[in-house]
Structure formats: structure tokens, C-alpha cells
Design a protein around this motif. Structure first.
Motif, PDB file in Angstrom:
ATOM      1  N   GLU A 313       0.824  -1.210   0.000  1.00  0.00           N
ATOM      2  CA  GLU A 313       0.000   0.000   0.000  1.00  0.00           C
ATOM      3  C   GLU A 313       0.860   1.264   0.000  1.00  0.00           C
ATOM      4  O   GLU A 313       0.507   2.266  -0.637  1.00  0.00           O
ATOM      5  N   GLN A 316       2.061   1.687  -3.560  1.00  0.00           N
ATOM      6  CA  GLN A 316       0.944   2.091  -4.415  1.00  0.00           C
ATOM      7  C   GLN A 316       0.661   3.583  -4.261  1.00  0.00           C
ATOM      8  O   GLN A 316       0.503   4.310  -5.245  1.00  0.00           O
ATOM      9  N   GLN A 319       3.485   5.814  -5.737  1.00  0.00           N
ATOM     10  CA  GLN A 319       3.370   5.956  -7.187  1.00  0.00           C
ATOM     11  C   GLN A 319       2.278   6.971  -7.546  1.00  0.00           C
ATOM     12  O   GLN A 319       2.449   7.782  -8.472  1.00  0.00           O
ATOM     13  N   ARG A 320       1.176   6.951  -6.817  1.00  0.00           N
ATOM     14  CA  ARG A 320       0.087   7.908  -7.087  1.00  0.00           C
ATOM     15  C   ARG A 320       0.516   9.342  -6.806  1.00  0.00           C
ATOM     16  O   ARG A 320       0.143  10.267  -7.530  1.00  0.00           O
ATOM     17  N   ASN A 351       1.520  -5.044  -6.526  1.00  0.00           N
ATOM     18  CA  ASN A 351       0.248  -4.810  -7.232  1.00  0.00           C
ATOM     19  C   ASN A 351       0.063  -3.321  -7.542  1.00  0.00           C
ATOM     20  O   ASN A 351      -0.968  -2.717  -7.213  1.00  0.00           O
ATOM     21  N   LEU A 352       1.057  -2.737  -8.181  1.00  0.00           N
ATOM     22  CA  LEU A 352       1.014  -1.321  -8.531  1.00  0.00           C
ATOM     23  C   LEU A 352      -0.072  -1.048  -9.569  1.00  0.00           C
ATOM     24  O   LEU A 352      -0.459  -1.932 -10.347  1.00  0.00           O
ATOM     25  N   ASP A 353      -0.559   0.191  -9.587  1.00  0.00           N
ATOM     26  CA  ASP A 353      -1.592   0.567 -10.547  1.00  0.00           C
ATOM     27  C   ASP A 353      -1.104   0.448 -11.983  1.00  0.00           C
ATOM     28  O   ASP A 353      -1.872   0.133 -12.898  1.00  0.00           O
TER      29      ASP A 353
END
Length: 506
Positions: A313, A316, A319-320, A351-353
Motif C-alpha cells: 500500500e 501504491q 506511485q500515485r 500490485n502497482l496501478d
């Protein structure tokens, strides 16, 4: 399994498997060898470590004196007999054979003298690729495009179509920063806008606008190399940085979790939020002062800094944040890439976007370099360039490594061995809570913390005397970095000897 003792014969320790004890003396030192009913992935590998002298032994000390006369040797631990080293075992010049769970700072994917790699030199064409080392940016061989495509791009992180080869991890990160800055300025100028005369002339005297005050955000505890630019993003040990000028680039906190993770879920989630908020603060602060953050570099697991991990998380959200502020998201997989976490690339666990913008590699990949999205490739020649731009000989080795990984299902071996190791470390920290805590990691990319730096260094040294070559990281952690051919029987040897060292700790 080697065991030092003060002389004489002592009762065999029952380790729950078939063993044969052989004794001999070298001075006052005697030795156990445990022979197991198991098969190794490398033919000819010893059944266990054997220690005949103190480490470093007399021959290593003599060679150390010779080398010390001409260069700084404070980091040298022992001198290796590479002819006798094989598989998971490293032999020194004094005849000691150690189970190597450190593997040249995590850079030997198949251990020592793997037969499949030695066979590569039976091919005269491969020998010529080593002898006639080209300047790849100018004079690549006719087979270079095919090899890059079939070897490097075949294992590229999903979504990354371009690759630049380099020599090592530091120079890979260093040059990837240039790609990021070039990309960032291109997005500011627009696709069809050429350099101005002011930019051309000012860059020659290190002035703006040709040399813009852009920055890369990194994290406390990070290690991204010791070359001058990369060093400004390295924050693991002062000895790397002291007396060396550095860029004024932003630094944010990396999560410091409480262990066991399952018992501190809410605290660790709050730690993620704190660190991510700090990332945003640093980006907005530097952007406001005209030192725009062009990229963020992060390790999937901070290795040199102490094997510090963060949640999927966290990555994730990081990266955002990069997308929100127009920064490149750069994942440094120099240490974690190539399979040691049980996947080819550690960021695959997150589990990256979408794919990272850039992923650097070296270590187990044998040569350095970085994958990137197409838009990060410069339009003009010579913008990212050096004489060698990598090494075709190392790419041949990587081809052999990848073939063995696939044939022997080594990622599955890593997962199985890693589970055995981590569960064993959990048991040890329960058994010795006054000495150990925070066992952690993915695959066989593992670490456990000691209650002090002095204890950590003492344990690493005494493990070596028991026939285990290990290493430290951070202030008080022992890291485990075995080859991909490390199996469950090797894990048992390590755990047995580690337990014995802990029992003898006063």
C-alpha cells in the motif's frame, strides 16, 4: 556442517537427519562434517562447511599484508580460492570452506563455478565477445540487437519496453537520473521545441537555464550508489558521504515498522501515512522554491540501510503521489532484482496501478542497466553515453543464468527455501528474545535484527568461525543473501549453526 571445538572428540549433536561425523585436528582445532541424504542443484558441491583454521587464516593474513602495502584494505575479510569454491560454498586460501549466505554482496545468482556458466566459455564465439570488448554505443556487434531483445527484454518488468545497459548499479542509477531530467525538461518545453542558445551556452558553465535546478527525492536509510550524483540519494552510512559535496535534494522518511507486523497493523498503517505525507510536503516545498522534483527513487526493500521493508500500500500510494506531481517513479532493483524475493522483480509483489517509469538493475543480473518507458528515451544521441555502455560478456552470463532459472524452476526454489529460512528465524527470535527480533523479508532476501551493533558484529564473526559467511546491514541487522540455488538443506545448516552461536552467546 563444520563445528570448531577446543580439541578432542565430543558427542555428536542430533540435528534430525542422517549424519556422518569425521574428525581431524589442525593444531588445536577440530571439525565436524555432516553428510546428508539430499541432492544439490550443483554437482560436486560439498555436503557442508569445513573450518580448519581461524578466519582469516595465516595465508589470508599474509596476503592482506601484501595488499595493504599498496592500497586501503580495511574492508577485506579473507582471500578466496575461487578454483575450489563451488555452488553455495566459498573456499578461502587457508582451506576453509564456508556456506555462503552473503554471495559477494548478493551478486552471485547461481553460486560459484556453476557448470552451465563455465560451459559458455567452451564456445569460441563467446570467448571472442569477451576478448573484443566493444564500445557498444558506437560499435555494437551484429548480434547485439537480438541479444538485448531476447535476453534483457525477455525478463523486463511488465510495461517497460526500453533498456539501457551500463556497468554497475551506481552508474545505472546515475545515468537514469539523467534520463529523468531530460524527460522532465522535454515535457516542460514541449515535444517540438529545440534548445535555446541561452540553454546551450549556460550549461557549459554549469548555470541555469541550461543546467536547471531540478532534484530527485530519496528516502532516509536509502542506498543508491557511491558515485557523485547517486551519492546525494544515499543515506545509509556516513562513511560513504563525509567530505563529499552533495546536491540539495529532498529527503523523506521511509517507514519504520513495528514487528511482528500482524500485531502492529494500525501503528504501521499510521507510519505509512506519516511518511507519504512527508513525501508530499518535500515535493511541494522544493517545487515552491524552484528546485522542482523531477523524480522519486526508492528501493523495494532498503538493503544497505538495514533491510527496511514497506507495505504494498505504501508503494501504491507513493506511485500515485508521483503521478499527481508529475514526477518519475523510479524503482531501484539493483539488489532486489533477478529473483531473490521469489519473483523476478520485487515490485511485482506490490500490485502497482501501472508499471514504474524506470527500474534499475545489476547484482544478480550480472551487468548494470535500467528499463524504462519509451518516453524516457532521449531523442538526441550522446545524451546518455559512455565508452562501454555495458558488457556483452556479462550479457552472455545473464543468458546462462536465466536459462538455469527457468530450467531448474529457481524462483520456486527461492520461495521454498525462503519459507524455511524465515520460519527458522521466527523460531530463533522466540527462543532468544534478548538477542534477536524483527525477522523479515521476501523469498531468501531476509534479515533479522540484533539488540545492538556490537552483538550483530560478534554474531557475524562467530558464524564465520562456524563455517557460515554472512553479512550485516544497517546498524544492527544480519542480512541473508544466498544464491538462487540455495535449498532447504542449506537453510537447515545455516539455522543449526546460527542457533549454536546464539546458545554460546553470553
Amino acid at each position: 556442517m563444520a563445528q570448531l571445538c577446543g580439541g578432542g572428540v565430543t558427542p555428536a549433536i542430533n540435528f534430525g537427519r542422517l549424519c556422518l561425523k569425521q574428525w581431524w585436528k589442525s593444531g588445536s582445532i577440530c571439525q565436524n562434517i555432516y553428510i546428508r541424504n539430499v541432492s544439490s542443484l550443483v554437482v560436486g558441491e560439498p555436503d557442508g562447511p569445513s573450518v580448519k583454521t581461524s578466519i582469516p587464516g595465516p595465508k589470508s593474513k599474509q596476503l592482506l599484508d601484501e595488499l595493504s602495502a599498496i592500497q586501503q584494505t580495511g574492508s577485506v575479510q579473507l582471500f578466496v580460492d575461487y578454483d575450489r569454491s563451488i555452488g553455495n560454498y566459498i573456499a578461502d586460501v587457508d582451506g576453509n570452506v564456508l556456506l555462503d549466505v552473503y554471495t559477494q554482496i548478493s551478486s552471485l545468482p547461481l553460486g560459484y563455478n556453476h557448470p552451465d556458466l563455465l560451459k559458455l566459455l567452451d564456445n569460441p564465439f563467446n570467448v571472442k565477445a569477451i576478448v573484443n570488448r566493444p564500445a557498444l554505443g558506437v560499435f555494437p556487434g551484429s548480434d547485439w540487437p537480438k541479444k538485448v531483445k531476447n535476453i534483457l527484454l525477455d525478463v523486463a518488468p511488465k510495461g517497460l519496453s526500453h533498456v539501457t545497459t551500463m556497468m554497475c548499479g551506481s552508474c545505472s542509477n546515475e545515468n537514469a537520473f539523467k534520463n529523468i531530467f531530460i524527460w522532465y525538461r522535454k515535457t516542460q518545453r514541449g515535444e517540438n521545441i529545440d534548445f535555446t542558445e541561452d540553454e546551450r551556452s549556460s550549461c557549459m558553465i554549469n548555470q541555469s537555464p541550461g543546467s536547471p535546478p531540478l532534484s530527485i527525492l530519496s528516502f532516509k536509510g536509502a542506498f543508491h550508489g557511491r558515485t557523485l550524483g547517486a551519492l546525494s540519494t544515499t543515506h545509509s552510512k556516513y562513511i560513504h558521504k563525509i567530505d563529499v559535496p552533495a546536491f540539495d535534494w529532498p529527503i523523506a522518511s521511509f517507514p519504520e515498522y513495528k514487528y511482528p507486523l500482524e500485531e502492529h497493523k494500525s501503528e504501521n498503517e499510521a507510519e505509512d501515512r506519516r511518511c507519504l505525507a512527508e513525501v508530499e510536503d518535500r515535493i511541494t516545498e522544493y517545487n515552491k522554491h524552484g528546485k522542482n522534483v523531477a523524480g522519486v527513487i526508492v528501493e523495494p526493500i532498503q538493503a544497505e540501510g538495514g533491510d527496511n521493508a514497506a507495505s504494498p500500500e505504501f508503494f501504491q500510494q507513493l506511485q500515485r503521489i508521483c503521478k499527481k506531481y508529475g514526477c518519475a517513479f523510479f524503482v531501484d532493483e539493483v539488489q532486489t532484482g533477478g529473483g531473490p524475493t521469489g519473483k523476478m522483480w520485487c515490485h511485482e509483489h506490490f500490485n502497482l496501478d501501472s508499471p514504474p517509469d524506470i527500474v534499475s538493475f545489476s547484482k544478480k543480473m550480472q551487468l548494470g542497466g535500467y528499463y524504462m518507458k519509451e518516453e524516457f528515451s532521449p531523442s538526441q544521441p550522446y545524451r546518455v553515453f559512455n565508452t562501454w555502455m555495458g558488457d556483452p560478456g556479462k550479457l552472455l552470463l545473464l543468458q546462462g543464468v536465466l536459462s538455469v532459472i527457468k530450467r531448474d524452476s529457481l524462483l520456486s526454489v527461492v520461495q521454498k527455501s525462503g519459507e524455511k529460512l524465515l520460519n527458522g528465524l521466527y523460531d530463533l527470535q522466540k527462543e532468544f528474545p534478548a538477542l534477536l527480533f524483527a525477522a523479515r523479508g521476501r523469498g531468501t532476501f531476509l534479515a533479522i535484527s540484533c539488540t545492538s551493533t556490537k552483538l550483530r558484529d560478534d554474531l557475524v564473526n562467530r558464524l564465520k568461525q562456524k563455517g557460515i559467511q554472512s553479512g550485516g546491514c544497517g546498524e544492527y541487522s544480519i542480512r541473508i543473501r544466498p544464491a538462487l540455488i540455495f535449498q532447504t538443506q542449506h537453510a537447515e545448516i545455516f539455522l543449526d549453526q546460527f542457533r549454536q552461536v546464539l546458545r554460546e552467546t553470553k
